[in-house]
Design an enzyme around this catalytic site. Structure first.
Site, PDB file in Angstrom:
ATOM      1  N   TYR A 260       0.840  -1.185   0.000  1.00  0.00           N
ATOM      2  CA  TYR A 260       0.000   0.000   0.000  1.00  0.00           C
ATOM      3  C   TYR A 260       0.878   1.240   0.000  1.00  0.00           C
ATOM      4  O   TYR A 260       2.037   1.209   0.410  1.00  0.00           O
ATOM      5  CB  TYR A 260      -0.965   0.002   1.187  1.00  0.00           C
ATOM      6  CG  TYR A 260      -0.502   0.748   2.409  1.00  0.00           C
ATOM      7  CD1 TYR A 260      -0.791   2.107   2.574  1.00  0.00           C
ATOM      8  CD2 TYR A 260       0.223   0.107   3.414  1.00  0.00           C
ATOM      9  CE1 TYR A 260      -0.361   2.791   3.695  1.00  0.00           C
ATOM     10  CE2 TYR A 260       0.649   0.784   4.536  1.00  0.00           C
ATOM     11  CZ  TYR A 260       0.356   2.134   4.670  1.00  0.00           C
ATOM     12  OH  TYR A 260       0.793   2.815   5.784  1.00  0.00           O
TER      13      TYR A 260
ATOM     14  N   PHE B 146      -2.767   0.430  12.667  1.00  0.00           N
ATOM     15  CA  PHE B 146      -2.755  -0.859  11.978  1.00  0.00           C
ATOM     16  C   PHE B 146      -1.340  -1.238  11.535  1.00  0.00           C
ATOM     17  O   PHE B 146      -0.903  -2.372  11.739  1.00  0.00           O
ATOM     18  CB  PHE B 146      -3.691  -0.777  10.765  1.00  0.00           C
ATOM     19  CG  PHE B 146      -3.740  -2.006   9.914  1.00  0.00           C
ATOM     20  CD1 PHE B 146      -4.682  -2.994  10.159  1.00  0.00           C
ATOM     21  CD2 PHE B 146      -2.865  -2.171   8.844  1.00  0.00           C
ATOM     22  CE1 PHE B 146      -4.744  -4.136   9.358  1.00  0.00           C
ATOM     23  CE2 PHE B 146      -2.912  -3.295   8.042  1.00  0.00           C
ATOM     24  CZ  PHE B 146      -3.854  -4.281   8.294  1.00  0.00           C
ATOM     25  N   ASP B 147      -0.619  -0.293  10.931  1.00  0.00           N
ATOM     26  CA  ASP B 147       0.742  -0.560  10.443  1.00  0.00           C
ATOM     27  C   ASP B 147       1.672  -1.010  11.559  1.00  0.00           C
ATOM     28  O   ASP B 147       2.381  -2.011  11.449  1.00  0.00           O
ATOM     29  CB  ASP B 147       1.351   0.707   9.831  1.00  0.00           C
ATOM     30  CG  ASP B 147       0.529   1.294   8.711  1.00  0.00           C
ATOM     31  OD1 ASP B 147      -0.686   1.439   8.886  1.00  0.00           O
ATOM     32  OD2 ASP B 147       1.127   1.621   7.680  1.00  0.00           O
ATOM     33  N   THR B 148       1.659  -0.230  12.641  1.00  0.00           N
ATOM     34  CA  THR B 148       2.553  -0.521  13.758  1.00  0.00           C
ATOM     35  C   THR B 148       2.260  -1.893  14.344  1.00  0.00           C
ATOM     36  O   THR B 148       3.173  -2.681  14.610  1.00  0.00           O
ATOM     37  CB  THR B 148       2.413   0.549  14.853  1.00  0.00           C
ATOM     38  OG1 THR B 148       2.750   1.834  14.309  1.00  0.00           O
ATOM     39  CG2 THR B 148       3.334   0.252  16.028  1.00  0.00           C
TER      40      THR B 148
END
Length: 376
Positions: free
Chosen positions: A97, A189-191
């Site tokens: 993404y 969310f990424d972390t």
């Protein structure tokens, strides 16, 4: 979503919310770059999480006009929710993404996905904080970014350098093991995905990027920072060490209860009671740590892990038995509470050794890398 006949090797998701001003420019620029530069089959997915402007109309028009562009509409906001939905529906071998502002130089895309397609790595991230990165942004955002990543390194022992750069990719097989356990639906969310990947021994590849700050960014820094810190606290409480300590406390209490019942109530003798109590709780301890502390499910390598768990048990037994023998050498008939206290202290002293053995030996991930992904 528009219909695509075959799954590509790489699928790039662009999560958007009310991006009518930039969406068309972004997608067309990305499409031109991928057509000219990426030597793998690919698809762009515009993941629209509940936009209320003209984003939907523009996204659908682009999907209808451009080959290998798809549009997905979600009814609720949340970048993490958009990525989860798009990635879960993807048949691509590598999912990625990037932010709609295209702050990251697109020339970093090939170095990002190539190690995943080759099988060298499981997760890849763009980083603005590693040597070789070139970043243009204001001092406020620079301070916030570095402070946040410093918190991750200190509190969660993160070894990746930049959790927030909107430029990431994951192998589909690795993602399948991570996504069910990622709880956040927003910016954290990424972390969370990266922390889980690190805890499970997946290889995280970092690509220094050229990055130019978007002055039109509409991210609410205060609310996002608050949500991120709450996420960090949640992951800290759910860390392997905390879970291991919880399992250890429960095992120690169960051991103490069994030892008292066996040595006192059944009069088996301290040595035999210690063996039975420790053996019983060791099996339960290994099973709990396998599933809860290290997140390992299924039957793969279970026999090996339990066999090695027995070896760890023998070492623990040797430590506690040695402590008991030393006590009896000092006092031939010590009080029951003294015996129990010595054994509990010896057991606690062995906890660090047990954790290291479980993490680095019993439940260590396979050394070999996954099989490289090849063309169908």
């Amino acid at each position: 979503m528009s219909i695509v006949t075959s799954a590509p090797q790489v699928e790039i998701v662009v999560p958007v919310y009310n991006e009518q001003a930039t969406l068309e420019t972004c997608v067309r620029r990305l499409h031109r770059f991928l057509t000219a530069e990426l030597p793998f089959s690919w698809r762009i997915v515009v993941a629209d999480n509940a936009s209320v402007d003209a984003t939907e109309r523009i996204g659908r028009a682009l999907a209808g006009e451009l080959r290998d562009v798809a549009y997905m509409r979600l009814a609720q906001k949340g970048r993490g929710r958009a990525l989860r939905a798009a990635w879960s529906a993807s048949g691509a071998r590598v999912v990625a993404y990037m932010d709609v502002d295209l702050s990251t130089d697109l020339r970093a895309l090939l170095p990002l996905v190539a190690p995943l397609l080759s099988g060298h790595s499981d997760v890849a991230i763009g980083t603005r904080l590693a040597h070789g990165a070139r970043v243009v942004r204001g001092p406020k955002r620079e301070l916030i970014s570095r402070s946040y990543n410093a918190i991750l390194h200190t509190v969660l022992r993160a070894r990746f350098s930049d959790a927030q750069c909107g430029f990431k990719a994951v192998r589909a097989d690795a993602l399948a093991t991570l996504l069910p356990d990622v709880k956040d639906e927003g910016w954290f969310f990424d972390t969370e995905l990266l922390v889980l990947a690190q805890r499970r021994g997946l290889r995280i590849h970092e690509v220094p990027v050229d990055w130019v700050d978007d002055p039109d960014s509409r991210v609410d820094i205060v609310s996002t920072a608050k949500a991120d810190l709450l996420g960090v606290w949640r992951l800290l409480l759910d860390s392997p060490i905390v879970r291991f300590m919880s399992v250890g406390v429960a095992s120690t209490l169960a051991y103490a209860l069994l030892f008292v019942l066996l040595s006192g109530g059944l009069a088996l003798g301290a040595a035999l009671a210690n063996v039975i109590a420790l053996g019983t709780t060791a099996v339960a301890n290994t099973a709990a740590n396998r599933r809860w502390t290290f997140g390992i499910r299924g039957s793969a390598e279970r026999v090996r892990q339990y066999a090695q768990g027995v070896v760890v048990f023998v070492l623990t037994l040797a430590l506690t038995s040695g402590a008991l023998a030393t006590l009896h050498g000092i006092d031939a008939d010590p009080a029951g509470w003294v015996q129990l206290s010595v054994l509990v202290i010896a057991g606690l002293a062995a906890t660090v050794t047990r954790y290291v053995a479980l993490k680095s030996w019993v439940f260590v991930r396979a050394v070999g890398r996954p099989t490289p992904l090849r063309d169908a």
